[in-house]
Write an enzyme that holds these catalytic residues in place. Structure first.
Site, mmCIF file in Angstrom:
data_model
loop_
_atom_site.group_PDB
_atom_site.id
_atom_site.type_symbol
_atom_site.label_atom_id
_atom_site.label_comp_id
_atom_site.label_asym_id
_atom_site.label_seq_id
_atom_site.Cartn_x
_atom_site.Cartn_y
_atom_site.Cartn_z
ATOM 1 N N ARG A 1 -28.247 21.378 3.039
ATOM 2 C CA ARG A 1 -28.618 20.021 2.645
ATOM 3 C C ARG A 1 -29.984 19.652 3.216
ATOM 4 O O ARG A 1 -30.439 20.215 4.202
ATOM 5 C CB ARG A 1 -27.559 19.024 3.132
ATOM 6 C CG ARG A 1 -27.385 18.962 4.675
ATOM 7 C CD ARG A 1 -28.093 17.746 5.247
ATOM 8 N NE ARG A 1 -28.094 17.641 6.698
ATOM 9 C CZ ARG A 1 -29.075 18.059 7.476
ATOM 10 N NH1 ARG A 1 -30.105 18.717 6.975
ATOM 11 N NH2 ARG A 1 -29.042 17.875 8.775
ATOM 12 N N GLU B 1 -32.570 24.248 10.411
ATOM 13 C CA GLU B 1 -31.485 24.313 11.405
ATOM 14 C C GLU B 1 -30.333 25.096 10.784
ATOM 15 O O GLU B 1 -29.889 24.781 9.676
ATOM 16 C CB GLU B 1 -31.007 22.908 11.777
ATOM 17 C CG GLU B 1 -29.883 22.956 12.815
ATOM 18 C CD GLU B 1 -29.228 21.592 13.031
ATOM 19 O OE1 GLU B 1 -29.535 20.944 14.027
ATOM 20 O OE2 GLU B 1 -28.396 21.192 12.186
HETATM 21 P P1 GTP Z 1 -29.179 16.182 16.876
HETATM 22 O O1 GTP Z 1 -27.755 16.124 17.382
HETATM 23 O O2 GTP Z 1 -29.265 16.623 15.440
HETATM 24 O O3 GTP Z 1 -29.932 14.927 17.134
HETATM 25 O O4 GTP Z 1 -29.981 17.272 17.689
HETATM 26 P P2 GTP Z 1 -29.694 17.991 19.060
HETATM 27 O O5 GTP Z 1 -30.994 18.360 19.660
HETATM 28 O O6 GTP Z 1 -28.722 17.241 19.894
HETATM 29 O O7 GTP Z 1 -29.097 19.327 18.498
HETATM 30 P P3 GTP Z 1 -27.676 19.994 18.546
HETATM 31 O O8 GTP Z 1 -27.993 21.430 18.286
HETATM 32 O O9 GTP Z 1 -26.901 19.659 19.772
HETATM 33 O O10 GTP Z 1 -26.926 19.362 17.295
HETATM 34 C C1 GTP Z 1 -27.382 19.555 16.002
HETATM 35 C C2 GTP Z 1 -26.315 19.222 14.988
HETATM 36 O O11 GTP Z 1 -25.072 19.841 15.303
HETATM 37 C C3 GTP Z 1 -25.960 17.766 14.828
HETATM 38 O O12 GTP Z 1 -26.882 17.093 14.012
HETATM 39 C C4 GTP Z 1 -24.569 17.854 14.213
HETATM 40 O O13 GTP Z 1 -24.657 18.193 12.831
HETATM 41 C C5 GTP Z 1 -23.978 19.045 14.940
HETATM 42 N N1 GTP Z 1 -23.283 18.603 16.155
HETATM 43 C C6 GTP Z 1 -23.762 18.617 17.422
HETATM 44 N N2 GTP Z 1 -22.875 18.130 18.284
HETATM 45 C C7 GTP Z 1 -21.784 17.772 17.551
HETATM 46 C C8 GTP Z 1 -20.519 17.178 17.883
HETATM 47 O O14 GTP Z 1 -20.216 16.861 19.025
HETATM 48 N N3 GTP Z 1 -19.647 16.955 16.853
HETATM 49 C C9 GTP Z 1 -19.946 17.297 15.576
HETATM 50 N N4 GTP Z 1 -19.025 17.026 14.639
HETATM 51 N N5 GTP Z 1 -21.127 17.835 15.226
HETATM 52 C C10 GTP Z 1 -22.042 18.070 16.200
HETATM 53 MG MG MG Z 2 -28.375 16.933 12.905
#
Ligand code: GTP
Ligand code: MG
Length: 213
Positions: A53, A149
């Site tokens: 997406r 990503e």
């Molecule tokens: P963002 O969360 O995208 O702001 O970036 P980040 O730097 O925290 O990256 P991370 O790799 O931790 O997470 C990226 C993405 O993974 C998120 O946008 C979600 O789609 C998914 N994700 C991360 N943590 C969780 C969680 O606790 N629950 C769920 N359902 N999805 C998660």
């Molecule tokens: Mg995200």
């Protein structure tokens, strides 16, 4: 898809979207080729399904605001790593690392960041393997490295993440402790299930080898 930003940046945003859309296509093709080769050589399909997406303009704006940056195309490209996102759902945990390795090994793919929430699950129980990669996009006059990503997880991890996501939004990030506790318990069950399914699958594989011998 239009981003609610100043008109003089509209052209720039359209160009950026072309890059992100192309990067998704590149990664999706790589994954498809990988899966087809796997089927041919190992007679099995490591990937259950793939979803990709482009991040919605609202979510992009929200993230930029959260990072306290000005909403410009330059800042989006620099600070939002998941404008283009691909999620790969596998059957077994071992497939996740295999696929991540195969992606990382490709000479045109640069791995910018890895987060292994499988070895090290998040406090809430979230488990998944994340990579931020870049791929070169060939335009008529230049080549532009574009970020994607990639999230790789098992079916069971995906099941958990979908429910957690729903709960997170329902309670606007403040779910009652009891629910959070149950989610953590569910994540332990997910991890147990993934281990069991993997060892069962290994056992079945050695069984069929014995019979062939
Ligand atoms: P963002 O969360 O995208 O702001 O970036 P980040 O730097 O925290 O990256 P991370 O790799 O931790 O997470 C990226 C993405 O993974 C998120 O946008 C979600 O789609 C998914 N994700 C991360 N943590 C969780 C969680 O606790 N629950 C769920 N359902 N999805 C998660
Ligand atoms: Mg995200």
């Amino acid at each position: 898809m239009e981003l609610p930003i100043f008109y003089d940046e509209a052209e720039e945003w359209k160009n950026a979207l072309l890059l992100y859309d192309s990067a998704l296509k590149e990664i999706n093709t790589k994954i498809e080729i990988m899966n087809n080769e796997f089927k041919l050589t190992h007679q099995y399909n490591p990937i259950e399904h793939v979803v990709s997406r482009l991040k919605s303009p609202e979510s992009i704006a929200k993230k930029i605001r959260h990072n306290k940056k000005e909403l410009t195309v330059e800042n989006i490209v620099k600070y939002v790593n998941d404008v283009a996102g691909v999620r790969i759902i596998c059957s077994f945990t071992s497939d996740i690392y295999r696929i991540a390795d195969l992606i990382a090994k490709q000479s045109d793919v640069k791995v910018l960041k890895v987060k292994d929430y499988i070895t090290c699950p998040k406090e809430n129980g979230y488990s998944s393997y994340h990579m931020i990669v870049s791929v070169p996009i060939y335009l008529s006059n230049n080549v532009i490295e574009t970020k994607v990503e990639i999230q790789i997880r098992t079916i069971a991890m995906d099941f958990w993440a979908s429910l957690e996501h729903k709960i997170y939004y329902k309670f606007e990030g403040n779910a009652p402790e009891r629910i959070r506790k149950e989610l953590r318990e569910c994540s332990e069950i997910v991890s147990y299930l993934d281990h069991k399914m993997l060892s069962l699958n290994e056992e079945i594989k050695s069984f069929s080898h014995d019979r062939e011998a």
